[in-house]
Structures are given as C-alpha cells and as structure tokens.
Design a protein around this motif. Structure first.
Motif, PDB file in Angstrom:
ATOM      1  N   HIS A 160       0.862  -1.189   0.000  1.00 56.61           N
ATOM      2  CA  HIS A 160       0.000   0.000   0.000  1.00 56.61           C
ATOM      3  C   HIS A 160       0.894   1.232   0.000  1.00 56.61           C
ATOM      4  CE1 HIS A 160      -3.827  -2.038   0.377  1.00 56.61           C
ATOM      5  NE2 HIS A 160      -3.295  -2.808   1.303  1.00 56.61           N
ATOM      6  N   PHE A 161       0.579   2.162  -0.860  1.00 59.41           N
ATOM      7  CA  PHE A 161       1.388   3.367  -1.048  1.00 59.41           C
ATOM      8  C   PHE A 161       0.956   4.437  -0.035  1.00 59.41           C
ATOM      9  CE2 PHE A 161       1.800   7.578  -3.087  1.00 59.41           C
ATOM     10  CZ  PHE A 161       3.182   7.616  -3.249  1.00 59.41           C
ATOM     11  N   PHE A 162       1.945   5.092   0.580  1.00 57.44           N
ATOM     12  CA  PHE A 162       1.677   6.174   1.521  1.00 57.44           C
ATOM     13  C   PHE A 162       2.382   7.439   1.037  1.00 57.44           C
ATOM     14  CE2 PHE A 162       1.126   2.278   3.910  1.00 57.44           C
ATOM     15  CZ  PHE A 162      -0.093   2.509   4.539  1.00 57.44           C
ATOM     16  N   PRO A 163       1.653   8.560   0.957  1.00 58.48           N
ATOM     17  CA  PRO A 163       2.220   9.780   0.380  1.00 58.48           C
ATOM     18  C   PRO A 163       3.277  10.424   1.269  1.00 58.48           C
ATOM     19  CG  PRO A 163       0.010  10.190   1.203  1.00 58.48           C
ATOM     20  CD  PRO A 163       0.239   8.712   1.314  1.00 58.48           C
ATOM     21  N   VAL A 164       3.958  11.394   0.703  1.00 60.82           N
ATOM     22  CA  VAL A 164       5.091  12.046   1.366  1.00 60.82           C
ATOM     23  C   VAL A 164       4.745  12.603   2.742  1.00 60.82           C
ATOM     24  CG1 VAL A 164       6.642  14.044   1.230  1.00 60.82           C
ATOM     25  CG2 VAL A 164       6.417  12.494  -0.723  1.00 60.82           C
ATOM     26  N   PRO A 165       3.614  13.317   2.952  1.00 66.10           N
ATOM     27  CA  PRO A 165       3.328  13.832   4.299  1.00 66.10           C
ATOM     28  C   PRO A 165       3.272  12.740   5.359  1.00 66.10           C
ATOM     29  CG  PRO A 165       1.904  14.906   2.702  1.00 66.10           C
ATOM     30  CD  PRO A 165       2.597  13.794   1.976  1.00 66.10           C
ATOM     31  N   VAL A 166       2.779  11.566   4.998  1.00 71.81           N
ATOM     32  CA  VAL A 166       2.736  10.453   5.950  1.00 71.81           C
ATOM     33  C   VAL A 166       4.153   9.989   6.283  1.00 71.81           C
ATOM     34  CG1 VAL A 166       1.953   8.086   6.299  1.00 71.81           C
ATOM     35  CG2 VAL A 166       0.459   9.725   5.162  1.00 71.81           C
ATOM     36  N   GLN A 240      11.320  11.593  -8.313  1.00 71.28           N
ATOM     37  CA  GLN A 240      12.686  11.758  -7.809  1.00 71.28           C
ATOM     38  C   GLN A 240      12.831  13.033  -6.992  1.00 71.28           C
ATOM     39  OE1 GLN A 240      15.888  11.013 -10.532  1.00 71.28           O
ATOM     40  NE2 GLN A 240      15.148   8.963 -11.055  1.00 71.28           N
ATOM     41  N   GLU A 241      12.076  14.054  -7.344  1.00 66.16           N
ATOM     42  CA  GLU A 241      12.116  15.288  -6.559  1.00 66.16           C
ATOM     43  C   GLU A 241      11.543  15.057  -5.168  1.00 66.16           C
ATOM     44  OE1 GLU A 241      13.715  18.148  -7.305  1.00 66.16           O
ATOM     45  OE2 GLU A 241      14.421  16.875  -8.965  1.00 66.16           O
ATOM     46  N   GLU A 242      10.483  14.269  -5.073  1.00 67.39           N
ATOM     47  CA  GLU A 242       9.918  13.947  -3.758  1.00 67.39           C
ATOM     48  C   GLU A 242      10.904  13.132  -2.934  1.00 67.39           C
ATOM     49  OE1 GLU A 242       5.096  13.725  -4.298  1.00 67.39           O
ATOM     50  OE2 GLU A 242       6.294  12.124  -5.217  1.00 67.39           O
ATOM     51  N   ILE A 243      11.579  12.203  -3.565  1.00 68.32           N
ATOM     52  CA  ILE A 243      12.591  11.407  -2.859  1.00 68.32           C
ATOM     53  C   ILE A 243      13.676  12.318  -2.292  1.00 68.32           C
ATOM     54  CG2 ILE A 243      14.445   9.723  -3.155  1.00 68.32           C
ATOM     55  CD1 ILE A 243      11.842   8.308  -3.123  1.00 68.32           C
ATOM     56  N   LYS A 244      14.171  13.225  -3.102  1.00 73.81           N
ATOM     57  CA  LYS A 244      15.221  14.147  -2.644  1.00 73.81           C
ATOM     58  C   LYS A 244      14.741  14.968  -1.455  1.00 73.81           C
ATOM     59  CE  LYS A 244      17.288  14.680  -7.266  1.00 73.81           C
ATOM     60  NZ  LYS A 244      17.463  15.611  -8.403  1.00 73.81           N
ATOM     61  N   ASP A 245      13.498  15.401  -1.518  1.00 75.62           N
ATOM     62  CA  ASP A 245      12.925  16.211  -0.439  1.00 75.62           C
ATOM     63  C   ASP A 245      12.853  15.407   0.857  1.00 75.62           C
ATOM     64  OD1 ASP A 245      11.411  18.351   0.831  1.00 75.62           O
ATOM     65  OD2 ASP A 245       9.650  17.091   0.546  1.00 75.62           O
ATOM     66  N   ILE A 255      18.289  11.343  10.604  1.00 70.05           N
ATOM     67  CA  ILE A 255      17.890  10.003  10.175  1.00 70.05           C
ATOM     68  C   ILE A 255      18.468   9.702   8.799  1.00 70.05           C
ATOM     69  CG2 ILE A 255      15.920   8.544   9.531  1.00 70.05           C
ATOM     70  CD1 ILE A 255      14.269  10.138  11.582  1.00 70.05           C
ATOM     71  N   THR A 256      19.048   8.529   8.658  1.00 65.44           N
ATOM     72  CA  THR A 256      19.528   8.047   7.368  1.00 65.44           C
ATOM     73  C   THR A 256      18.461   7.155   6.755  1.00 65.44           C
ATOM     74  OG1 THR A 256      21.839   8.106   8.082  1.00 65.44           O
ATOM     75  CG2 THR A 256      21.311   6.692   6.201  1.00 65.44           C
ATOM     76  N   ILE A 257      18.150   7.379   5.485  1.00 64.30           N
ATOM     77  CA  ILE A 257      17.177   6.540   4.794  1.00 64.30           C
ATOM     78  C   ILE A 257      17.913   5.472   3.993  1.00 64.30           C
ATOM     79  CG2 ILE A 257      15.354   6.444   3.066  1.00 64.30           C
ATOM     80  CD1 ILE A 257      14.462   9.176   3.892  1.00 64.30           C
ATOM     81  N   ILE A 258      17.532   4.214   4.241  1.00 69.12           N
ATOM     82  CA  ILE A 258      18.114   3.083   3.520  1.00 69.12           C
ATOM     83  C   ILE A 258      17.072   2.569   2.538  1.00 69.12           C
ATOM     84  CG2 ILE A 258      19.020   0.738   3.746  1.00 69.12           C
ATOM     85  CD1 ILE A 258      19.970   1.558   6.561  1.00 69.12           C
ATOM     86  N   PRO A 259      17.308   2.734   1.238  1.00 75.90           N
ATOM     87  CA  PRO A 259      16.340   2.259   0.250  1.00 75.90           C
ATOM     88  C   PRO A 259      16.478   0.764   0.027  1.00 75.90           C
ATOM     89  CG  PRO A 259      18.219   3.199  -0.876  1.00 75.90           C
ATOM     90  CD  PRO A 259      18.490   3.355   0.602  1.00 75.90           C
ATOM     91  N   GLU A 260      15.357   0.113  -0.288  1.00 77.90           N
ATOM     92  CA  GLU A 260      15.416  -1.297  -0.645  1.00 77.90           C
ATOM     93  C   GLU A 260      14.881  -1.504  -2.053  1.00 77.90           C
ATOM     94  OE1 GLU A 260      13.879  -5.779   0.632  1.00 77.90           O
ATOM     95  OE2 GLU A 260      13.444  -4.066   1.949  1.00 77.90           O
TER      96      GLU A 260
END
Length: 752
Positions: A160-166, A240-245, A255-260
């Motif tokens: 389930h996809f959760f938007p950036v504010p979440v 990609q802009e949302e990811i950068k943000d 916090i470090t984000i670890i992508p999978e």
C-alpha cells in the motif's frame, strides 16, 4: 482524514507539553543512561539568545537551529548571539564519549555538548521532552549514549502506497525517539514506487493495480497492474524530486534513509513493465523471480541502482534477497547455462551468484550491500550486512563469521502482527506481538572487527495496512518500546517503569495527530507449582495500562454485577488446587470497560498434569514448545502459536496421556488454534479414545471443527468429549487433512 499531518505542522505545533512531568521527574523516552534532577525549573523568557560553538558547516547550523526552534514553544523568540546566552550548544572537538552521545544540563540556562552533530541532535530531542507545557524546562543533568548505532524502522510502501506527508510524519516521530534509520521498502510484488528516468515503464505500468484489497488482489490471484491514469487504478509512486525532499528532511532530523530494491524475488510487478527480465514460460501470476541467467537482468538492476545511489547518500543499500521461489530457475535454459558456467547445480548457489555480483557492483561505487538473512544461502557475499528476520540464528552465524548484523526477528519485531485480541483489532497478517513482547527483546552481544550485531529494527509490512490511521495504530506505541530496546542499556530497562512513561506519551501522540493503539490488554501469567505433593495453579492477570483496574468473576457470573465482581490489586495472585474452572475478566479505566467482551481464562488443575504424555507422532521441531511437557503442563496457550505454549504438527497428531492410575474421567478437552495467513488450520477431525490397559482402546467418536476456515483472523476452538467412565490412558488423534506444509497447533489436553 489525514492521520499523520505534514511534518512542518507537527514539528512546530508545540503549544502542548513535549512530555508530561510526574512530580519533578521528566518522563523521558528512551530512558537516558544517567539523569540527575534538580529542584525547580528553568523559566523560559519570551526572548532567548542562543549560541552555537564549534559548528562550521552551514547545513549543520541550519539543521541545529531548525531542531532547536522546534523544541521550544512558538511564542518564545529565539535569536542567535554570542557571549552570555541562555542556550549554549557546543560541538566539542575534544569529546571522548561515543559518537552519538551528549551531555545536557538545564539549570538557569541550557548547556548541550556532544562530539558529533548526531549527538547534538539527540540532545535536542531530549530537550524537547523536558518542556512542561507551562513555559519552563525541568532542571536536569543528563549524560547519555545509545546502546546500538543502528536503530531502525522499516515501512513497506509497495503493498500500500503512503504519500510524502505520511512518510515525513513518521520520520518526525522516529526522530523524537532517537530512531536513526528509516528502511524504505520501495518495491515489491504489490507495486513499484520509485520513479526511474532510465526505465519509465516502471511507474507507467507497474505502480498501479486493479484492486486495493490485498485478499482479493493477491490472495484471489488477480495480481494485475494497469497503466497509470486508468480508471479505478490503485497505487502511486514517488517522483525523484519527492525522494530528494524526503531524504533531505530525514537528514535534518538525524535520520539516514536506507532504500530497498528487492531482488531476485518479490518481483511480480516488473513482469508488467519489463517481462524480458523473467524466465521463459513465466506469467504474471507466477513471475516472482527475475531470470539470473539473463544478462539483461544485471544491466537493469545496475542501472536502477545507479539512480538509487544518486538519490540516496546512505552507504547501505538494501537489495532484499528473501523468499525467492526459485521454481522457474530449475526449468530455465538460461539459468541452467549460468549454473553450468559457475559450476553448480544448486539454485541457492545461483541466487548467491547474483547477490555476490550485485555486491561487487555496489562496493565499486563505495556502497555496502544489506540483505535479509536468506542471502546466507549458497554462501554469503564477503562484505554483506545481514538483517536477521527468521529468528536470530542467521544473524548469529553471520556475526560470528565477521559480518555486520541487524537483528529484526519476526518473533518480537514484526509490527504487522496483532497487538491485542484479534476480534477487537483491525486486520493484521496474524500472530501476536504486544508491547511487552517488543520491549522484552534483547539482542545477543556479538562483536567483531566490522561491528558484529550493530542494532535492531522493527518492520511493518502492509498487506492489510491500507490507511494512514491503521499505519499509525500498528506503529505506536510499539516503536516507542523499540526505541528503548535500541537506546537504553539492558540493565536499566524495566517494563513497569516504561509503562508509567509510555501511558502519558500516548496522549502526546494523539495531540500530534497519531492514532496509537490504546493500552487495554489483559495478560495472563500462569504457573503450576507443587504444594505438599499436589499441583496448584497460580494466575496473575496484568493490565497493560498501569492505571487500569482488573475485575474478574467465576464463570456464570456477570462482571456487571458488582455483588459478584472481584477487583484484583496490582500483582495479586488467584490460586486454585481444585479442578479447573473458568473465570471471566476485563480491564477498566475510570469505570469503563476497555474490552468489548469479557475475556476467559482457565484456573485450576486437572488430572492430566500428574500424567505422562506419550507421542505416537512427532511434533514439528520448529514449534516443539516445551516438548514432552507441553500438552499437560496446566498452562493454556495464548493468542498466537508463536508464544512457545502451542505445539505444532505437520503430520497427524497422535498422543496418549497416561494417568498415574485408572480413575474416573468425566471430561476431556483440548484446544486448537487456526491462523489461516500462516498456513495454520483447524484439524479436519479430532478423535479421543480411552483405555484402562493402554492396549485396548474405545473410541468416543470423531468431531469436526466448527471454525470457519475462511476466517482470516486467528481463532481458537475447544473440542470436548465426555466419557463419564474409568480410564487410565487417553489417546487424542487429530488429522491435518491438508497438503504438505500445513500445520495444526494444540496446547493443553485437560482431563477432568
């Protein structure tokens, strides 16, 4: 309604207390290593000057100023100055403490010192919990450091996809708890969630599916994706802009984000955009694994990882590596050719080849590979970090072999499990992981030159978590407990003390727009002891909430009838050396029931406790519970087969209870547990036979279950037989009636 508000609003809305004070003792989570309190409080003036020492990086200065302002009430005007200031933050170049440690003193001013920016950020999170909501800070001296460098939370956004504010809201709550790693499970069979400039079809054809309901879409084997923009398409992705943000925001919080990027399995979604990556003969319902014999597969993942590394500065990149079915590899000519070229006939070695090759590629870019513990199969890549989820064994093996390890066992740290009685809870995947279970986790202490066991992580898979409200409910307060497991030394942790701090924290979470699970559990703690040669059962009923009251009645009485209701004092034990009776109980807060329905518990001993159980068939070694003493120890299993009290069988169960002598047997009962999502079902039938000599048995008949096998929630059914005759041997037979791999679980054979 949006459950988790945009992060800026959450951070800066501090008109309420950042933490409740009990007397003069701040209730800080996670509990500091050392805290000394002083009388009185530091009254915050309407204007405050602060100074920063030893910080030269412009980005670090901006981050620290942002966090400082977010920890103080909005009506306090902050101004940077020099010389004598009320708030002094120092990055100490001579610091000799741990990397994330800090020292915080609040008297008639604030002094915070650390050796790293991360340490200062941790100290500022603690400062926020000292604010009493009345324009003052508690006066303290705190010296603090984490137990583990890696303190993580994983969120699955594929099912389930959760938007950036979440996502930002979760990051904000993690930062308050000093959780410093966000593992972002971006791709899986439920949908691809990361924009790719190189492979645009990923978000055009693999990010939106036909159905939101996981049971219908996955369990019903629909499993189709539709093009972006299709009518009723369900899903989404991050640009990609949302990811950068999000990455920048997480960094600001410490916090470090670890992508999978999942490979080689869990790749169903890729079939709809790039079917050329799969073995011949694959279709969209069975295309779980990419083809390792196909060189295009490696080109694809290397290009994707290049994009990922450009977006995520984390040195650790997670590549999944779990639960590959491997079925099509055995039939694929390209995979056969690949196995021949590397000199193996083992498909596990084929997967290991891919993991090794991907690791080499990541290492060449200065990054480290992280994978689930299945990457141990076929040989572990030389520099890999292992996330141990199938228990601790894989992690211990990897740590002893010189690898970094993150412990994340499903038994304690899987947050997609129920945390209360299933019938009263929103849908979960099964299991039972209450707050106390999370808090009780203590990783084994293994170190090596690379770090050994470097931390812990809780995982939230989202098959049945569709909304932000449900997401919040599953996370909180269990990740609050996780924070203390990860930060506070084991010898300083105490669950009852934690409850006094987490209970008011729930109120703060709700003020910030979260929807946490309300502590309402009633936990039975039973033991059978011998008194003068006779067994006696002692039962304690403990409420999750320290301020809740426990009331109970003997079965047949009503908890609404105050004449019959007994109220338990904290720690009070109910004892019985007589025959088994049932009691009903509930927890109350301010006179109101916390459970919709009363809970039932068995109290007392039965004749089988003094007997011996003979196993005519063997239990499954993975679920042996207390082995030969499980089915007549007097203790009932709980709400999950994982509690160590239920015994599992993958072949028909056939056991005989031998009593000390021939005697009257009035009733024989046994309970079975079903949990469909975990392949645990009721037996197809149960038979009880009795005998006086152990050779000639008389059947009391067969009984079939009444439980609806389509019920996705865990359920327990009691099978009752009434011989009303003398016997010494009671034989219980239960058939599975299903294909290989299914389980039945039984707990106590009660003989009255």
């Amino acid at each position: 309604m949006n459950l988790i508000k945009p992060i800026i609003a959450v951070c800066c809305s501090l008109t309420m207390s950042a933490y409740t004070l009990l007397g003069q003792t701040p209730l800080i989570i996670p509990k500091p290593v050392s805290m000394q309190t002083y009388e009185g409080a530091f009254q915050l003036p309407s204007k405050l000057k602060f100074q920063l020492k030893g910080i030269s990086s412009k980005q670090d200065i901006q981050d620290i100023e942002f966090l400082l302002k977010s920890k103080l009430p909005s009506k306090v005007s902050l101004q940077r100055g020099s010389g004598k200031c009320a708030i002094n933050l120092e990055l100490d170049s001579s610091w000799k403490g741990a990397a994330e440690a800090y020292k915080l003193e609040v008297k008639q001013g604030v002094t915070l010192k650390a050796g790293t920016i991360e340490g200062l950020k941790n100290g500022l999170q603690t400062l926020g919990q000292l604010y009493d909501g009345k324009q003052s800070l508690a006066q303290v001296l705190i010296e603090d450091a984490p137990s583990y460098a890696y303190r993580g939370v994983m969120l699955d956004v594929s099912r389930h996809f959760f938007p950036v504010p979440v996502i930002k809201g979760l990051l904000d709550e993690m930062a308050k708890l000093k959780l410093n790693r966000f593992h972002w499970h971006l791709v899986d069979g439920g949908g691809w969630r990361l924009e790719s400039k190189t492979y645009p079809k990923l978000t055009e054809l693999s990010a939106y599916r036909t159905e939101s309901n996981w049971d219908k879409w996955w369990g019903g084997r629909d499993r189709r994706f539709v093009p972006k923009g299709s009518e009723a398409a369900y899903g989404g992705y991050y640009t990609q802009e949302e990811i950068k943000d999000v990455v920048a925001y997480a960094s600001r919080l410490g916090i470090t984000i670890i992508p999978e990027i999942e490979l080689p399995g869990h790749s169903n979604e890729l079939f709809f955009s790039y079917p050329n990556l799969f073995c011949p003969g694959a279709d969209y319902k069975q295309a779980t694994d990419v083809c390792i014999g196909n060189e295009e597969t490696f080109t694809f993942f290397e290009n994707i990882l290049d994009e990922v590394m450009a977006l995520f500065p984390s040195r650790d990149i997670h590549i999944g590596g779990d639960e590959a079915s491997m079925d099509l590899w055995k039939k694929c000519p390209k995979c056969a050719q690949r196995m021949q070229s590397i000199g193996t006939t083992d498909v596990h070695a084929l997967q290991s080849y891919m993991i090794h090759r991907i690791e080499k590629y990541l290492n060449s870019k200065g990054r480290n590979l992280v994978g689930w513990d299945e990457i141990l199969m076929g040989g572990l890549a030389p520099n890999a970090t292992v996330m141990s989820w199938r228990g601790e064994e894989g992690g211990i093996t990897a740590a002893k072999a010189g690898h970094r390890v993150i412990m994340t066992p499903g038994s304690h740290l899987y947050l997609d499990f129920y945390q209360g009685k299933a019938s009263e809870e929103p849908r979960a995947i099964g299991g039972f992981t209450p707050l106390e279970k999370v808090y009780s986790y203590a990783p084994p202490a293994i170190t090596n030159s690379k770090g050994g066991i470097i931390g812990v992580q809780a995982n939230l898979w989202t098959e049945y978590v569709e909304t932000p409200e449900h997401l919040s409910y599953m996370l909180f307060p269990r990740i609050v407990a996780l924070s203390e497991v990860a930060w506070t030394p084991k010898e300083k942790r105490d669950y009852k003390d934690f409850l006094t701090r987490v209970t008011p924290y729930l109120g703060q979470l709700k003020q910030r727009g979260q929807h946490p699970y309300e502590l309402r559990g009633l936990n039975p703690k039973a033991e059978v002891v011998m008194r003068d040669g006779k067994p006696q059962m002692n039962l304690r009923l403990e409420a999750e909430r320290p301020d809740a009251e426990v009331r109970f009645n003997w079965i047949g009485e009503s908890t609404e009838d105050s004449h019959n209701t007994r109220t338990l004092r904290a720690g009070q034990v109910i004892s019985s050396d007589g025959s088994s009776r049932m009691i009903t109980a509930n927890t109350y807060l301010n006179g109101k029931k916390l459970h919709d329905e009363d809970l039932q518990f068995r109290l007392g001993v039965h004749k089988g406790i003094l007997g011996k159980v003979h196993y005519n068939s063997k239990w499954n070694d993975k679920y042996k519970a207390n082995q030969g003493a499980t089915l007549n120890d007097g203790i009932d299993g709980g709400l999950t087969y994982l509690d160590g009290k239920w015994q599992g069988f993958t072949e028909p169960m056939d056991v005989t209870v031998e009593l000390p002598q021939t005697q009257d047997v009035r009733e024989v009962t046994m309970r079975f547990l079903a949990e469909r999502e975990q392949w645990v079902y009721m037996p197809s039938d149960v038979e009880v036979l009795i005998s006086s000599d152990g050779k000639n048995f008389t059947s009391l008949g067969l009984k079939k279950p009444l439980t609806d096998e389509n019920n996705p929630r865990p359920s327990i059914e009691t099978f009752t037989f009434k011989p009303n005759q003398k016997a010494r041997y009671i034989r219980v037979k239960a058939n599975i009636g299903r294909s290989e791999g299914h389980f039945i679980f039984c707990d106590e054979i009660v003989i009255l």
